[in-house]
Design an enzyme around this catalytic site. Structure first.
Site, short mmCIF file in Angstrom:
data_model
loop_
_atom_site.label_atom_id
_atom_site.label_comp_id
_atom_site.label_asym_id
_atom_site.label_seq_id
_atom_site.Cartn_x
_atom_site.Cartn_y
_atom_site.Cartn_z
N ALA A 125 0.74 -1.10 0.05
CA ALA A 125 0.21 0.09 0.01
C ALA A 125 0.90 1.12 -0.01
CB ALA A 125 -0.81 -0.20 1.20
N GLY A 159 0.64 -5.31 0.50
CA GLY A 159 -0.55 -5.31 -0.26
C GLY A 159 -0.13 -5.79 -1.47
N GLU A 215 -0.59 -9.35 -1.29
CA GLU A 215 -2.00 -9.75 -1.06
C GLU A 215 -2.57 -9.56 -2.41
OE1 GLU A 215 -3.46 -8.15 3.10
OE2 GLU A 215 -2.49 -6.54 2.08
N GLU A 229 3.83 -5.70 7.27
CA GLU A 229 2.86 -4.62 7.90
C GLU A 229 3.37 -4.28 9.17
OE1 GLU A 229 0.53 -6.04 4.27
OE2 GLU A 229 2.07 -6.99 5.69
N1 T1G Z 1 4.64 3.46 0.27
C1 T1G Z 1 5.07 4.66 0.00
N2 T1G Z 1 6.32 5.04 -0.30
C2 T1G Z 1 7.42 3.87 -0.32
C3 T1G Z 1 6.96 2.48 0.03
C4 T1G Z 1 5.61 2.58 0.23
N3 T1G Z 1 5.06 1.26 0.48
N4 T1G Z 1 7.93 1.65 -0.17
C5 T1G Z 1 9.04 2.42 -0.29
N5 T1G Z 1 8.61 3.60 -0.42
C6 T1G Z 1 9.59 4.87 -0.90
C7 T1G Z 1 10.67 5.25 0.14
O1 T1G Z 1 10.10 5.95 1.21
C8 T1G Z 1 11.57 5.65 -0.62
O2 T1G Z 1 11.40 7.10 -0.84
C9 T1G Z 1 11.44 5.09 -2.11
O3 T1G Z 1 10.13 4.64 -1.97
C10 T1G Z 1 12.68 3.98 -2.09
O4 T1G Z 1 12.51 3.13 -1.28
C11 T1G Z 1 -2.91 -3.05 2.95
C12 T1G Z 1 -1.20 -2.12 5.01
C13 T1G Z 1 10.48 -1.94 -1.31
C14 T1G Z 1 12.08 -3.22 -0.06
O5 T1G Z 1 6.55 -2.24 4.26
O6 T1G Z 1 10.40 -2.27 2.47
O7 T1G Z 1 0.80 -2.89 2.10
O8 T1G Z 1 13.24 8.32 0.30
O9 T1G Z 1 14.76 3.85 -0.13
O10 T1G Z 1 16.06 0.20 -0.35
O11 T1G Z 1 -1.83 -4.86 3.71
O12 T1G Z 1 11.25 0.42 0.38
O13 T1G Z 1 13.34 7.78 -2.18
O14 T1G Z 1 11.41 9.71 -1.17
O15 T1G Z 1 13.50 1.86 0.88
O16 T1G Z 1 15.42 -0.22 -2.64
C15 T1G Z 1 3.87 -2.89 3.41
C16 T1G Z 1 7.97 -0.94 2.48
C17 T1G Z 1 3.16 -1.31 3.13
C18 T1G Z 1 7.48 -2.19 2.06
C19 T1G Z 1 12.87 -1.09 -1.38
N6 T1G Z 1 5.03 -2.65 2.57
N7 T1G Z 1 9.17 -0.66 1.40
O17 T1G Z 1 13.96 -0.64 -0.61
O18 T1G Z 1 14.39 1.68 -1.32
S1 T1G Z 1 1.57 -1.53 4.19
C20 T1G Z 1 6.22 -2.20 3.11
C21 T1G Z 1 10.27 -1.26 1.51
C22 T1G Z 1 0.52 -2.66 3.33
C23 T1G Z 1 -1.72 -3.73 3.20
C24 T1G Z 1 -0.61 -2.94 3.93
C25 T1G Z 1 11.24 -0.78 0.84
C26 T1G Z 1 11.72 -1.72 -0.43
P1 T1G Z 1 12.41 8.38 -0.99
P2 T1G Z 1 13.79 2.45 -0.33
P3 T1G Z 1 14.99 0.04 -1.34
#
Ligand code: T1G
Ligand code: NAD
Length: 705
Positions: free
Chosen positions: A68, A107, A110, A130
């Site tokens: 998400a 997500g 999912e 999450e």
């Molecule tokens: N949403 C918004 N921004 C995101 C994002 C996300 N999910 N993931 C990464 N970014 C932004 C991050 O802030 C950075 O921005 C840029 O992308 C690059 O990320 C309904 C509730 C995917 C392994 O927890 O673990 O889904 O600093 O520097 O090292 O059930 O990002 O450049 O402005 O980390 O290559 C669940 C979170 C969400 C994954 C990549 N998903 N992301 O790592 O790059 S909750 C997560 C990561 C959800 C549903 C629920 C990592 C990555 P900026 P980065 P990276």
């Protein structure tokens, strides 16, 4: 996220009878509202277009879908909900395939498990992280994942937040096929056409039999509940995840999905979600510093380390672990032998635990060179000095480095407290001098304070941030002052703890209050771990310049005078019988505290746990505000990340400044003004805090660049 118009964040294209649905929302294809709408519309087209016999979902760029859009949390939810998009995908009457490369997280996974078939290329990493954001998988993950991989594996994935590689995902049943090549699109299309050719219809994950063994599922749920009861006692969402998986056993699928949504909303409302999401973005934003934007880093292919003691050896290991060649210089043969032994000890420990082979250790040590001759540094790109904390010793070392190092080499010091501007001014190339303040053990602790002196050039700062990335450290830019960001603020809240102790609170009660707040240890336990002698040396160094009117608690001095420095001497604030790592409360320490109260003429009083934490946090936040106002920290989030990664601050609270915003700055200021009635010298409200309260603003308002 890019505010790209809807039709472009999700594209559809017919390949034969397969409708290719591409999610293209850089940088990580997060499922923002536009993407959800796009997926919804793509499924509508698939259902209504007779030319479509199957659907293939892929991600553009380096990832499938990373979840998400985290930036949307806390904002009013926009339709469609992801859980409804997933229901739509699963309900499709035409087979839906997900072809995964890179991240399929939250997500994103999912969506993939709502699809009927999954293929992944070798670099895929799948997960439901999450919980790391204070949430739970809110789009069917808690219901579909256990049905695919069983309750135990699903709970492990959801409660650890870990990333699962493609091979393990296949073994678990999370995916159906491991692609032979890295061409995700080609592999996905071939798999979809193969399914069509074999008349494979939709196969809904909700019907998978992972929970068929009810007894085993209940046992897994009970084990998870017990384990989270112990290790996540301060946390909210892990327990809700277990509740949701239990519902998968007890409720019909759609009822359990509604229950999952209810639990998801409870997590969304929890302050822990705000704290953990603040931590997620802050640990990324700390690397966004003016110098890194203004200059390119210099070459960084080889590292020199001066000193092979506690820190020098740890820094050498961190650099060796990052694949860099390391040259260490020590004073004499005996010292360099000790330095090498300190480095080898780390790897010998890994070999002994079977986490490294002797061959691998030999390969790493082949990149290590020890010497007593500074000329050994002639060709290195960066030298990090970690010798005794004595300004004259450090200046003499830097003069040696100035003599032998090549032009353009970065010269860094690991000093904890000393004036880096003075060290820089002692050589002919102050523009090449920077502070790199590692934390002990340097090969483990993630925090790296990058201390920026007045004369340093921007590309040297950029090089320091590049080093942090190479060493997988979390860098925080700090200005030059006594103790930089972390140790400066530590000194103040540590004093507040000492004041409470002398006024009547037991050091053990203070430690317990701090642990219950979410820290792994209280301040007195930390002192015993780090060694009371280091703080004692600092207090003695400062005694000449200490304000005679300032309150000074002498209990710690009394304990150090007895040689009780903590774990390394078997006794400190606690006793450590037979080298135990967990301390036992010591009645003799309490007697020393009582004696000091009498000497100071203090009648002890009671402190509640709540009051202990209000004073402890007020001191931390107040000094944090001064550090931000002086520009020692660029933003409040830099203070937060420093304490999350260097001082054990509970991550679910987001850091001291984010915590203060949650409590409300007016309340924190009110506390400080109340405490100031007792001790106006110690409790001087930070002008920035007073200003923000007057303007009705908070620290978060200063994090926005
Ligand atoms: N949403 C918004 N921004 C995101 C994002 C996300 N999910 N993931 C990464 N970014 C932004 C991050 O802030 C950075 O921005 C840029 O992308 C690059 O990320 C309904 C509730 C995917 C392994 O927890 O673990 O889904 O600093 O520097 O090292 O059930 O990002 O450049 O402005 O980390 O290559 C669940 C979170 C969400 C994954 C990549 N998903 N992301 O790592 O790059 S909750 C997560 C990561 C959800 C549903 C629920 C990592 C990555 P900026 P980065 P990276
Ligand atoms: P240490 O006493 O363990 O090691 C210092 C090493 O420097 C010794 O091995 C000594 O032989 C060597 N040395 C001294 N003079 C030298 C010279 N002229 N040339 C080459 N080598 C020389 O000390 P440490 O704990 O590793 O601390 C080193 C630095 O790191 C200090 O500035 C300290 O403040 C800082 N620091 C320490 C910690 C910590 O927790 N120990 C944490 C952060 C920063």
């Amino acid at each position: 996220m890019a505010n790209t118009p809807d039709e472009q964040v999700v594209r559809t294209q017919l390949h034969g009878k397969v409708l290719l649905v591409t999610v293209d929302n850089p940088p990580v294809n997060a499922l923002g509202a536009a993407v959800r709408r796009g997926l919804q519309e793509a499924m509508e087209r698939a259902e209504t277009d007779a030319a479509v016999a199957a659907v293939l979902i892929v991600g553009a760029g380096k990832s499938f879908i990373a979840g998400a859009d985290i930036r949307e949390f806390g904002l009013p939810p926009q339709p469609p909900l992801l859980t409804d998009v997933c229901k739509r995908i699963e309900a499709s009457k035409k087979p839906v395939v997900a072809a995964i490369h890179g991240a399929a997280l939250g997500g994103g996974l999912e969506v993939a498990i709502a699809a009927h078939y999954r293929i992944a290329v070798a670099n895929a990493k799948l997960g439901l992280p999450e919980v790391l954001l204070g949430l739970l998988p809110g789009a069917g993950g808690t219901q579909r994942a256990p049905r695919l991989v069983g309750a135990a594996a699903a709970l492990d994935i959801m409660l650890t937040g870990r990333h699962v590689g493609a091979a393990e995902a296949l073994q678990l049943g999370l995916i159906d096929r491991l692609a032979r090549s890295d061409d995700t699109l080609a592999e996905g299309l071939a798999y979809a056409q193969e399914l069509l050719a074999s008349n494979a219809g939709p196969r809904r994950s909700r019907d998978a039999a992972g929970l068929a063994d009810v007894e085993a599922s209940r046992a897994a749920i009970a084990a998870a509940r017990a384990e989270q009861g112990k290790k996540a006692r301060n946390l909210f969402s892990p327990h809700r995840i277990v509740d949701a998986v239990e519902a998968a056993l007890d409720k019909p699928f759609d009822d359990a999905l509604k229950f999952e949504r209810t639990l998801f909303m409870q997590c969304l409302e929890s302050p822990q979600r705000a704290g953990l999401i603040h931590a997620f973005f802050s640990e990324r934003d700390v690397a966004k510093v003016p110098e890194a934007a203004a200059a390119e880093p210099r070459a960084l292919k080889s590292i020199g380390v001066v000193g092979g003691g506690t820190m020098g050896a740890g820094i050498a290991v961190a650099a060796l672990d990052a694949g860099l060649p390391v040259t260490m210089v020590e004073r004499d043969d005996a010292s360099i032998a000790r330095g090498r032994a300190n480095v080898e000890k780390v790897y010998d420990g890994l070999v002994a635990k079977g986490r490294m082979t002797a061959e691998a250790k030999a390969k790493v040590m082949a990149r290590y060179t020890g010497s007593t001759d500074y000329a050994a540094f002639a060709e290195v790109d960066m030298v990090i000095e970690a010798v005794f904390e004595d300004i004259e010793v450090k200046k003499s070392v830097f003069q040696e480095l100035d003599r032998v190092c090549k032009a353009g080499a970065v010269l860094a010091t690991n000093t904890s407290y000393l004036d880096i501007d003075a060290i820089a001014a002692s050589i002919a190339r102050p523009q090449d001098v920077i502070g790199l303040h590692f934390f002990s053990p340097a090969n483990i602790m993630k925090l790296l304070e990058i201390v920026v002196p007045a004369k340093v050039s921007a590309d040297v700062v950029a090089t320091a941030f590049a080093l942090a990335k190479k060493l997988r450290k979390v860098p925080v830019r700090a200005g030059v002052c006594d103790g930089f960001i972390g140790n400066r603020i530590l000194a103040v809240y540590r004093q507040a703890a000492d004041h409470m102790m002398e006024d009547g609170a037991s050091p053990y009660a203070i430690d317990a209050a701090v642990r219950n707040f979410g820290y792994p240890m209280g301040p007195f336990q930390v002192s015993d771990l780090a060694g009371g002698d280091i703080g004692w040396a600092t207090r003695k160094r400062k005694s000449a310049t200490r304000d005679p009117n300032a309150r000074y608690v002498q209990v710690a001095d009394r304990i150090c005078e007895r040689g009780w420095f903590g774990q390394k001497t078997g006794r400190g604030w606690y006793q450590y019988p037979q080298g135990a790592r967990t301390g036992v409360e010591d009645p003799e320490v309490l007697a020393i505290v009582d004696a000091e109260r009498q000497r100071a003429g203090i009648t002890p009083r009671a402190f509640t746990e709540e009051e202990i934490m209000r004073r402890y946090m007020a001191a931390m936040v107040n000094e944090g505000a001064k550090v931000v106002a002086e520009g020692i920290a660029l933003r409040p989030l830099d203070v937060d990340v420093t304490f999350l990664y260097g001082y054990g601050f509970p991550r679910f609270r987001g850091g001291p400044m984010a915590y203060a915003d949650q409590v409300g700055l007016p309340k924190i200021l009110d506390d400080i003004q109340t405490f100031a009635k007792e001790d106006p010298l110690f409790w001087q409200p930070a002008p920035l805090l007073v200003q923000l309260v007057a303007e009705g603003r908070n620290f978060a308002s200063l994090n926005k660049s």
